[in-house]
Design a protein around this motif. Structure first.
Motif, PDB file in Angstrom:
ATOM      1  N   PRO A 126       0.489   5.639  -0.582  1.00 16.33           N
ATOM      2  CA  PRO A 126       0.917   5.310  -1.954  1.00 16.33           C
ATOM      3  C   PRO A 126       2.400   4.948  -1.977  1.00 16.33           C
ATOM      4  O   PRO A 126       3.246   5.698  -1.489  1.00 16.33           O
ATOM      5  CB  PRO A 126       0.636   6.596  -2.726  1.00 16.33           C
ATOM      6  N   HIS A 127       2.699   3.798  -2.546  1.00 17.88           N
ATOM      7  CA  HIS A 127       4.080   3.331  -2.497  1.00 17.88           C
ATOM      8  C   HIS A 127       4.382   2.408  -3.670  1.00 17.88           C
ATOM      9  O   HIS A 127       3.472   1.875  -4.324  1.00 17.88           O
ATOM     10  CB  HIS A 127       4.335   2.574  -1.176  1.00 17.88           C
ATOM     11  N   ALA A 128       5.665   2.235  -3.901  1.00 18.37           N
ATOM     12  CA  ALA A 128       6.182   1.281  -4.884  1.00 18.37           C
ATOM     13  C   ALA A 128       7.343   0.553  -4.232  1.00 18.37           C
ATOM     14  O   ALA A 128       8.327   1.185  -3.852  1.00 18.37           O
ATOM     15  CB  ALA A 128       6.636   1.997  -6.156  1.00 18.37           C
ATOM     16  N   ILE A 129       7.207  -0.751  -4.072  1.00 18.29           N
ATOM     17  CA  ILE A 129       8.247  -1.572  -3.459  1.00 18.29           C
ATOM     18  C   ILE A 129       9.007  -2.275  -4.581  1.00 18.29           C
ATOM     19  O   ILE A 129       8.437  -3.074  -5.324  1.00 18.29           O
ATOM     20  CB  ILE A 129       7.658  -2.583  -2.469  1.00 18.29           C
ATOM     21  N   ILE A 130      10.286  -1.956  -4.707  1.00 19.85           N
ATOM     22  CA  ILE A 130      11.115  -2.450  -5.802  1.00 19.85           C
ATOM     23  C   ILE A 130      12.203  -3.352  -5.229  1.00 19.85           C
ATOM     24  O   ILE A 130      12.921  -2.952  -4.303  1.00 19.85           O
ATOM     25  CB  ILE A 130      11.763  -1.287  -6.590  1.00 19.85           C
ATOM     26  N   SER A 131      12.328  -4.540  -5.760  1.00 17.69           N
ATOM     27  CA  SER A 131      13.415  -5.443  -5.394  1.00 17.69           C
ATOM     28  C   SER A 131      14.548  -5.264  -6.403  1.00 17.69           C
ATOM     29  O   SER A 131      14.363  -5.510  -7.599  1.00 17.69           O
ATOM     30  CB  SER A 131      12.942  -6.896  -5.385  1.00 17.69           C
ATOM     31  N   CYS A 132      15.697  -4.848  -5.926  1.00 19.38           N
ATOM     32  CA  CYS A 132      16.832  -4.644  -6.825  1.00 19.38           C
ATOM     33  C   CYS A 132      17.385  -5.960  -7.356  1.00 19.38           C
ATOM     34  O   CYS A 132      18.161  -5.954  -8.321  1.00 19.38           O
ATOM     35  CB  CYS A 132      17.937  -3.876  -6.094  1.00 19.38           C
ATOM     36  N   VAL A 133      17.007  -7.070  -6.742  1.00 22.33           N
ATOM     37  CA  VAL A 133      17.400  -8.374  -7.282  1.00 22.33           C
ATOM     38  C   VAL A 133      16.612  -8.680  -8.547  1.00 22.33           C
ATOM     39  O   VAL A 133      17.141  -9.212  -9.521  1.00 22.33           O
ATOM     40  CB  VAL A 133      17.192  -9.465  -6.218  1.00 22.33           C
ATOM     41  N   GLU A 134      15.338  -8.351  -8.533  1.00 22.57           N
ATOM     42  CA  GLU A 134      14.479  -8.630  -9.687  1.00 22.57           C
ATOM     43  C   GLU A 134      14.661  -7.601 -10.795  1.00 22.57           C
ATOM     44  O   GLU A 134      14.504  -7.928 -11.973  1.00 22.57           O
ATOM     45  CB  GLU A 134      13.017  -8.674  -9.249  1.00 22.57           C
ATOM     46  N   CYS A 135      14.966  -6.366 -10.439  1.00 25.32           N
ATOM     47  CA  CYS A 135      15.160  -5.318 -11.447  1.00 25.32           C
ATOM     48  C   CYS A 135      16.565  -5.454 -12.020  1.00 25.32           C
ATOM     49  O   CYS A 135      17.529  -4.885 -11.499  1.00 25.32           O
ATOM     50  CB  CYS A 135      14.954  -3.935 -10.838  1.00 25.32           C
ATOM     51  N   VAL A 136      16.663  -6.187 -13.093  1.00 22.63           N
ATOM     52  CA  VAL A 136      17.979  -6.450 -13.678  1.00 22.63           C
ATOM     53  C   VAL A 136      18.457  -5.301 -14.549  1.00 22.63           C
ATOM     54  O   VAL A 136      19.607  -5.294 -15.004  1.00 22.63           O
ATOM     55  CB  VAL A 136      17.938  -7.752 -14.510  1.00 22.63           C
ATOM     56  N   SER A 137      17.596  -4.324 -14.792  1.00 23.40           N
ATOM     57  CA  SER A 137      17.983  -3.180 -15.617  1.00 23.40           C
ATOM     58  C   SER A 137      17.282  -1.930 -15.099  1.00 23.40           C
ATOM     59  O   SER A 137      16.265  -2.010 -14.394  1.00 23.40           O
ATOM     60  CB  SER A 137      17.613  -3.416 -17.094  1.00 23.40           C
ATOM     61  N   SER A 138      17.807  -0.785 -15.472  1.00 20.03           N
ATOM     62  CA  SER A 138      17.200   0.483 -15.062  1.00 20.03           C
ATOM     63  C   SER A 138      15.834   0.682 -15.707  1.00 20.03           C
ATOM     64  O   SER A 138      14.930   1.273 -15.099  1.00 20.03           O
ATOM     65  CB  SER A 138      18.128   1.645 -15.422  1.00 20.03           C
ATOM     66  N   SER A 139      15.658   0.193 -16.919  1.00 17.85           N
ATOM     67  CA  SER A 139      14.375   0.349 -17.602  1.00 17.85           C
ATOM     68  C   SER A 139      13.258  -0.356 -16.852  1.00 17.85           C
ATOM     69  O   SER A 139      12.127   0.153 -16.759  1.00 17.85           O
ATOM     70  CB  SER A 139      14.473  -0.194 -19.033  1.00 17.85           C
ATOM     71  N   LEU A 140      13.548  -1.521 -16.285  1.00 17.13           N
ATOM     72  CA  LEU A 140      12.536  -2.230 -15.505  1.00 17.13           C
ATOM     73  C   LEU A 140      12.206  -1.472 -14.231  1.00 17.13           C
ATOM     74  O   LEU A 140      11.043  -1.427 -13.805  1.00 17.13           O
ATOM     75  CB  LEU A 140      13.033  -3.637 -15.180  1.00 17.13           C
ATOM     76  N   LEU A 141      13.196  -0.846 -13.619  1.00 15.22           N
ATOM     77  CA  LEU A 141      12.961  -0.026 -12.431  1.00 15.22           C
ATOM     78  C   LEU A 141      12.058   1.155 -12.760  1.00 15.22           C
ATOM     79  O   LEU A 141      11.085   1.438 -12.033  1.00 15.22           O
ATOM     80  CB  LEU A 141      14.300   0.459 -11.878  1.00 15.22           C
TER      81      LEU A 141
END
Length: 435
Positions: A71-86
């Motif tokens: 189980p995982h979540a791969i997050i791109s910090c380039v695409e996450c422009v805000s903390s709420s999206l993260l």
């Protein structure tokens, strides 16, 4: 090798599939797998993986998490422009859309922690959950409490945060202090590693030995200046020729040499896409070398006004300032070149090189050569900064001299002629040396 990925709790066939996909990264994958431990065990709270671009960090994590079904979540910090999206992506990856919908419109860190804890109580983790943050160095620009909270997230659940970054932890560490992650370095691929990886993409029309020799030639040219696997793979795919027999190595070198020279000038910039590269080669064949001699930089795509700004910068660098009235003022009268030629000015300005010019002169020439009326908006000034970033312009004044910055044009005559043709501007008619 499979022996490097032996770990209790995992299926041997899955480990074998992982090893086959992680060519030349078996050591790093084996060390990372030993840190992760068995699926139901607690992993280290946070791991910081760093290394240069295209060193296999993201590829290793994607393959291991996918093939081992963790189980995982791969997050791109380039695409996450805000903390709420993260926060929304993490909740959605682990608990579904219903959990992410519980977040308020502008969630705070406390809102995320509260909802995450609630979901963990309702659905406790049977395996370690992994949050992978790609381009994690961008987290330094986020809220000061975000990174320390992510590194201590295991206090709520069996979760591990893995940060992927191109910079070391010494440059990454926040000033406020936080939980120290475990550091894992991914070194650059060696020349042998790159040769082994690139040889896997063999061309069906060539034998493996011939394709391996071709890779060896290309690495002999580019390895000293480029070790980015993605750039080298792009070059391999678009510089080989289909018209050479395998036994004729001299003809092979003659055919690919001009392409390698052009690629050397555009490596890392990626100004020429795959389609553009093929179109450029077809155009050269049809026009019988009409574009021969122009570098691959002539095909760079710039915004419309950026092209005029670059043309104006070239004119400002290679034309004397006193000739601006002759070229850009409508009612200047007939002025011959000898009338404003100084006695000591006997050498061509192109031989002397570009001269610095102030910003106001650049804008004055720009508004004179551009066809339509353009307002001096912030977009124009931002495009000047972009040209400096692309190293097409060079700022010669200090950064603290905000009142009168000075620049130099850093492109060649062939380059600016090609750029001016794309906007239907005959720059030669406005150059002092060609009167």
């Amino acid at each position: 090798m499979t022996s490097l990925l032996e770990q209790p709790g995992y299926d041997e066939e899955k480990l074998q599939m992982v090893a086959e996909q992680l060519l030349c990264r078996e050591d790093q994958a084996g060390l990372l797998l030993s840190l992760m431990g068995q699926p139901q065990q607690y992993c280290y709270p946070s791991i910081f993986i760093y290394g240069h671009q295209a060193s296999g960090k993201s590829h290793v994590m994607h393959v291991m998490l996918k093939e081992l079904e963790l189980p995982h979540a791969i997050i791109s910090c380039v695409e996450c422009v805000s903390s709420s999206l993260l926060f929304e992506l993490v909740l959605f990856s682990f608990f579904g859309s219903e959990a992410s919908s519980l977040l308020p419109r502008s969630p705070s860190l406390s809102d995320f922690v509260r909802i995450y804890r609630q979901q963990c109580l309702q659905a406790p983790a049977t395996q370690t959950r992994y949050i992978v943050m790609e381009k994690a160095e961008l987290l330094r620009d986020a809220d000061a409490n975000l990174l320390p909270a992510l590194l201590r997230l295991q206090e709520l659940d069996n979760v591990s945060v893995i940060l992927l970054s191109e910079i070391s932890w010494d440059k990454f560490r926040p000033n406020t202090g936080c939980f120290e992650p475990l550091l894992l370095h991914f070194p650059d691929y060696s020349k042998g590693d790159l040769h082994q990886i690139l040889s896997q993409d063999s061309h069906p029309k060539y034998s493996d030995d011939f394709y391996s020799s071709y890779i060896n030639i290309l690495l002999g040219v580019f390895y000293t200046v480029c070790r980015d696997l993605r750039e080298l793979r792009h070059l391999v795919r678009h510089t080989h020729t289909h018209t050479v027999k395998e036994t004729d190595t001299h003809k092979l070198w003659r055919n690919i040499e001009p392409h390698l020279k052009k690629a050397m000038q555009t490596v890392y910039l990626r100004e020429v896409s795959s389609v553009q590269w093929e179109q450029m080669q077809q155009m050269e064949e049809k026009e019988a070398g009409a574009l021969r001699g122009l570098s691959a930089h002539t095909h760079v795509e710039l915004p419309y006004y950026s092209k005029f700004l670059l043309v104006a910068a070239y004119l400002a660098s290679y034309n004397p300032a006193r000739t601006d009235r002759r070229f850009f003022l409508k009612h200047h009268g007939k002025i011959k070149k000898t009338n404003f030629l100084k006695k000591n000015e006997k050498t061509s300005n192109h031989l002397l090189g570009p001269k610095p010019f102030p910003l106001d002169r650049l804008l004055a020439i720009f508004y004179s050569v551009v066809d339509s009326r353009v307002a001096p908006t912030a977009s124009i000034f931002s495009q000047i900064s972009s040209l400096v970033t692309l190293q097409l312009l060079t700022q010669v004044s200090h950064d603290d001299q905000l009142d009168a910055p000075k620049y130099k044009c850093a492109v060649s005559l062939d380059f600016i002629c090609a750029i001016s043709r794309t906007v239907n501007f005959e720059i030669v008619k406005y150059l002092y040396d060609f009167l």
